[in-house]
Structure formats: C-alpha cells, structure tokens
Write an enzyme that holds these catalytic residues in place. Structure first.
Site, PDB file in Angstrom:
ATOM      1  N   HIS A 199       0.546  -1.267  -0.070  1.00 37.39           N
ATOM      2  CA  HIS A 199      -0.068  -0.027  -0.035  1.00 37.39           C
ATOM      3  C   HIS A 199       1.039   1.298  -0.159  1.00 37.39           C
ATOM      4  O   HIS A 199       0.198   2.449  -0.059  1.00 37.39           O
ATOM      5  CB  HIS A 199      -1.042  -0.103   1.204  1.00 37.39           C
ATOM      6  CG  HIS A 199      -0.399   0.379   2.452  1.00 37.39           C
ATOM      7  ND1 HIS A 199      -0.643   1.556   3.137  1.00 37.39           N
ATOM      8  CD2 HIS A 199       0.080  -0.682   3.353  1.00 37.39           C
ATOM      9  CE1 HIS A 199       0.112   1.519   4.231  1.00 37.39           C
ATOM     10  NE2 HIS A 199       0.371   0.222   4.641  1.00 37.39           N
ATOM     11  N   CYS A 323       1.080   6.888  12.946  1.00 35.78           N
ATOM     12  CA  CYS A 323       0.943   5.973  14.044  1.00 35.78           C
ATOM     13  C   CYS A 323       1.150   6.619  15.323  1.00 35.78           C
ATOM     14  O   CYS A 323       0.198   6.338  16.218  1.00 35.78           O
ATOM     15  CB  CYS A 323       2.020   4.846  14.174  1.00 35.78           C
ATOM     16  SG  CYS A 323       2.214   4.250  12.497  1.00 35.78           S
TER      17      CYS A 323
END
Ligand SMILES: *Cc1c(COP(=O)(O)O)cnc(C)c1O
Length: 385
Positions: A199, A323
């Site tokens: 991805h 993240c």
C-alpha cells in the site's frame, strides 16, 4: 482534495484493482487445493512472486507474502532472534526506525535480548563508527531502515551490510518506503532480510512481503498449515498478492519517470515554503533522501494546529508519523536528530505521489503563510521571541 500524505498510504492504482477483481468472485479457489480449479489461483500467486522478484532482483523462492510491512518486520526480527539465540542475544537497530521495528526490539529486550539503538546525525544518517564499536560476538542481527518514513533519509545499507557480515551478523532492512519508489536491488545491497508493503506503492493495504535470503534460517511467526513452504502459514491472500505483483510490475515500468516528475515538485514545494515563511527549516539529508518527502519545522507553533487548518483547505499532510498522531509526544525521529521538544512539535510532513500536480503544490505555498501567521499571532512563544 490535495493529498500529500503518500508516505502514510497511497491510492490503489486502478490497473492494480482491475487485476485483483477476478480473484474475489470468479477465481476464488484455495491455491493449495488439489483440483484443477485451484491451479489458476496458484499460478496467479506464483506469477506475482516472479513479478516482485524481478523488481527486487532476487529469486522468487526468496519471497514470502505477508500481511504487510509490520508483519514482515516482526517476522525478520523475532524470527532471526529465536532461531539464532544460541549464538548470541544481541540486536542492533537505530533510534529512527518505524515503530514496527522499535516496538519489536523493545519486546525482545523484555524476553532477555540486548538491543543497541544507534544514534543518527542531524541529517538522520546512522553513526557507522558506533555500529562498528557495538558489534560483538553475540550480535546476531542488525536492523536498519532503508528510507525513513518521516524525513526520507536514505541509509548506506550496502556499507552497513559489509560491516555486519564481517562480524557474522545478519542484516534486515525495513524498505517499506523505498520499494516501488526507488531502485532496490537485494543482490547489490547484500541484505539478508528486507520488508516491503504494497500500500506504500499503489497496491492494496494488508499485503506485503519479506525477502529472506536462501539458506538463512528464521523461526516463522505464524504456524499452521505450512503455507509459503512452512515460512508463513495461512491461506494466501490471493487478490492482495495479485495486486502486489501488479504494483511491482507497474513500479518497474514507471519508477524512473515518477522520480523525474515528483522530485522537482517536492523541491518547488520545499523552497516555496522556506522562502515565504520565516523561522522554518527542512529536515532530512539534503541529497540522500527520498525524492517525494519534505519534512519542515515551523518554529513557535504546533504541527497539529497547522494540519487542522490545512485540512480546512482540503489539504492532507501529516506531522510525525500517522501511528503517533493522536499522541502529544513529538516525533522520536526528530528528537533523534537533536531537535528540542518544542521545535519538533512544529513539524509538518508532505509526501508527494504520482498524482501530485504543480497546481496543488502552488496552492499549499499560497495558503500556508497566512495559516502560520494566524497561529503565530496567537502563540505566546512567538510574541516572546
Ligand atoms: C508504513 C510503514 C510500515 C508498516 O507497514 P504496514 O504495511 O502498514 O504494516 C513499516 N515501516 C515503514 C518504514 C513504513 O513506512
């Protein structure tokens, strides 16, 4: 919408999706089944492996399909550590790795392994002298990323491999930000393990691969039916793997052209911002850097505030890594460069992709100065400076 967050993820290429679609409702067989219907799914998986092997210049059997970069990193680090712990329990990594490496290393410490976290210089390059000094008889693995996701700095992996192999230490590299963007040749690099994820280069999410040099043992992360020659059990994600194979084929075709178009846009964005905004500077190595990435610190204000205002303008960017956003800690990467906490808080990352246009870049250069001015006018730090 102006999407400048391609290091977080990319849009799946329509041609990739097109190749994947038949493997949901038509060629849905389990590749391991014995009947003829299974053979077309098996062939699709093996064709994808060959396509990825071509991109990386390795043998197809040296590739294991996984669920992504995180699983590949976990497999390499835990797998080598568990398989070779009789020889030693020391691992070397760097302070600027992705959390999918750092948190695995911290976990290994809890299990009794010793981990050395190498420093980096102000550009984000690992300290090679410290690496040489840290290697010892017990060092079984060094894991250093190829390209950093926040600042784009490219590490001298080939040199790191030479040094580590001289000490009988295996080398793993997290190449998730590099594969599909720049030429990555595992034979030339000499690495023993390499992680990648679809991805990040116009493939689907939830699929990736681990390159594992022939003949080097590691303990599989997933045990079960013995898929991937016992190295990663679980029924193959056939559509995802087909997508990864197609993304690899497209990357091989277009990587050079992409760089020629994207690098000048990135440079235009960066110099445009630095010219118009006072007290701002860019992070990462001036030349040894991913051509799509620009990380900029804007002093006296917080990156999060700028991001929200950019979002009002339809512009997607990031501060630190995806993240850690949501947490108030400044980026561990920027801190490792030696930036003070308050400055590291004011960071913005723009990561361009193959659909980025000059018009989009100019829009950012146009709207950012007034956003910064407005936020600074409310900032006590700016008024006191
Ligand atoms: C995105 C990323 C990962 C995680 O990959 P996933 O496929 O999302 O698990 C690991 N390392 C780096 C450097 C990344 O940029």
């Amino acid at each position: 919408m102006i999407y400048l967050d391609n290091n977080a993820t990319t849009a799946t290429d329509k041609r990739v999706l097109g190749k994947m679609l038949p493997y949901f409702c038509e060629i849905y067989s389990n590749p391991s089944s014995v009947y003829k219907f299974a053979q077309s799914a098996r062939k699709a998986v093996e064709d994808a492996r060959a396509s990825l092997a071509k991109l990386l210049n390795c043998e197809a059997e040296e590739l294991i399909f996984t669920s992504g970069g995180t699983e590949s990193n976990n497999t390499a680090i835990k797998g080598v550590a568990f398989a070779h712990q009789n020889r030693g329990k020391h691992i070397i990594t760097s302070k600027i790795e992705h959390h999918a490496v750092l948190h695995v290393c911290e976990y290994m410490q809890e299990l009794g392994f010793e981990v050395t976290y190498l420093d980096v210089d102000k550009y984000g390059l690992v300290d090679i002298e410290q690496l040489k000094k840290s290697l010892k008889k017990e060092t079984i693995l060094t894991s250093i990323m190829l390209a950093n996701n926040e600042i784009g700095t490219l590490q001298p992996i080939k040199e790191i491999v030479k040094i580590c192999h001289g000490n009988n230490t295996y080398v793993h590299t997290d190449a998730v930000q590099a594969v599909g963007r720049i030429s990555v040749d595992v034979k030339d690099l000499g690495v023993d393990f390499l992680s990648l994820s679809a991805h990040k280069f116009y493939g689907p999410k939830g699929v990736g691969a681990l390159f594992s040099r022939k003949g080097i043992k590691f303990q599989p992360l997933l045990l079960g039916g013995g898929h991937e020659k016992g190295r990663r059990s679980s029924t193959e994600n056939v559509p995802g793997i087909v997508g990864l194979g197609e993304a690899a084929a497209l990357a091989l075709e277009s990587m050079e052209e992409d760089e020629k178009r994207i690098r000048p846009l990135r440079d235009r964005l960066e110099s445009g911002i630095l010219k118009t905004i006072p007290e701002a500077f860019s992070n990462g190595h001036p030349s040894q850097r991913l051509y799509n990435t620009s990380n900029i610190c804007i002093r006296y204000i917080e990156g999060e505030g700028i991001l929200i205002n950019l979002d009002f303008e339809g512009i997607c960017a990031s501060s630190g890594s995806a993240c850690t956003s949501g947490s108030l800690d400044p980026s561990h990467v920027l801190l490792a460069l030696g930036l003070p906490h308050d400055v590291a808080h004011g960071s913005l990352r723009f990561s361009l992709g193959k659909d980025t246009t000059a018009l989009q870049v100019d829009k950012v250069i146009e709207v950012l100065p007034s956003i910064v001015q407005r936020l600074r006018s409310m900032s006590p730090f700016w008024q006191q400076k």
